[in-house]
Design a protein around this motif. Structure first.
Motif, PDB file in Angstrom:
ATOM      1  N   LEU A  20       0.837  -1.203   0.000  1.00 59.35           N
ATOM      2  CA  LEU A  20       0.000   0.000   0.000  1.00 59.35           C
ATOM      3  C   LEU A  20       0.873   1.256   0.000  1.00 59.35           C
ATOM      4  N   GLU A  76     -11.357   2.124  -0.171  1.00 60.30           N
ATOM      5  CA  GLU A  76     -11.845   1.753  -1.514  1.00 60.30           C
ATOM      6  C   GLU A  76     -10.666   1.641  -2.482  1.00 60.30           C
ATOM      7  N   ASP A  77      -9.818   2.665  -2.408  1.00 57.70           N
ATOM      8  CA  ASP A  77      -8.649   2.731  -3.271  1.00 57.70           C
ATOM      9  C   ASP A  77      -7.747   1.509  -3.027  1.00 57.70           C
ATOM     10  N   ALA A  78      -7.498   1.224  -1.757  1.00 56.44           N
ATOM     11  CA  ALA A  78      -6.644   0.088  -1.392  1.00 56.44           C
ATOM     12  C   ALA A  78      -7.259  -1.226  -1.870  1.00 56.44           C
ATOM     13  N   ASN A 119      -9.354  -8.814  -6.090  1.00 55.39           N
ATOM     14  CA  ASN A 119      -9.291  -9.013  -7.531  1.00 55.39           C
ATOM     15  C   ASN A 119     -10.720  -9.001  -8.067  1.00 55.39           C
ATOM     16  N   LYS A 177      -9.400  -1.685  -4.357  1.00 59.31           N
ATOM     17  CA  LYS A 177      -9.377  -1.789  -5.818  1.00 59.31           C
ATOM     18  C   LYS A 177      -7.984  -2.052  -6.348  1.00 59.31           C
ATOM     19  N   LYS A 178      -6.985  -1.391  -5.749  1.00 61.56           N
ATOM     20  CA  LYS A 178      -5.645  -1.476  -6.306  1.00 61.56           C
ATOM     21  C   LYS A 178      -4.862  -2.696  -5.849  1.00 61.56           C
ATOM     22  N   LEU A 179      -5.172  -3.196  -4.652  1.00 62.71           N
ATOM     23  CA  LEU A 179      -4.304  -4.247  -4.125  1.00 62.71           C
ATOM     24  C   LEU A 179      -5.031  -5.412  -3.467  1.00 62.71           C
ATOM     25  N   LEU A 191       2.112   2.041  -3.282  1.00 61.58           N
ATOM     26  CA  LEU A 191       1.060   2.623  -4.118  1.00 61.58           C
ATOM     27  C   LEU A 191       0.747   4.066  -3.721  1.00 61.58           C
TER      28      LEU A 191
END
Lengths: 84, 84
Positions: free
Chosen positions: A27, B61-63, B70, B65-67, A30
């Motif tokens: 994280l 949400e960001d975390a 899946n 979606k990005k990591l 990112l």
């Protein structure tokens, strides 16, 4: 009657959580620097056939103790939700 | 202010869950025959430093979606709990 039982199994607070540490590193790579701590556990959804809510919880307790959680390293939490 | 955010990541309903199937077999071997279905996912606890609850949810949400999840195989659910 079918009950939906959710069991949350998390590593004990005092133990290291290497998976959580790895995710926290990811994280930060990112750019999500405001995340101060990450801990990762399991979430288990059971559909249990039982007469009463209490009976369903008893079965879930039994399953958690015997198979789903390792009491040396993990704590579990059981929650019965109304069936959709 | 620090917010505790819980993210539940589960395999999509339409997909096979081999880990869940294996656990169900194990439970039946232990004599817990009233368990009709098992699905296993991840539970992630984040401690997020943010000004408001909404900002904390946005970071989570960001975390997710990005990591953490899946989207091809998993759904996630975010829940902010009051800090202990």
């Amino acid at each position: 009657m079918i009950f939906t039982v959710q069991i949350k199994v998390m590593p004990l607070k005092d133990l290291l959580d290497p998976q959580g540490k790895a995710v926290m590193g990811g994280l930060q790579n990112l750019g999500l620097n405001t995340v101060a701590d990450v801990r990762i556990g399991k979430h288990i959804d059971l559909q249990i056939e039982a007469e009463t809510k209490e009976a369903a919880v008893a079965i879930a307790e039994d399953a958690a103790k015997k198979l789903l959680a390792n009491p040396v390293m993990e704590v579990y939490e059981i929650q019965v939700t109304p069936n959709p």
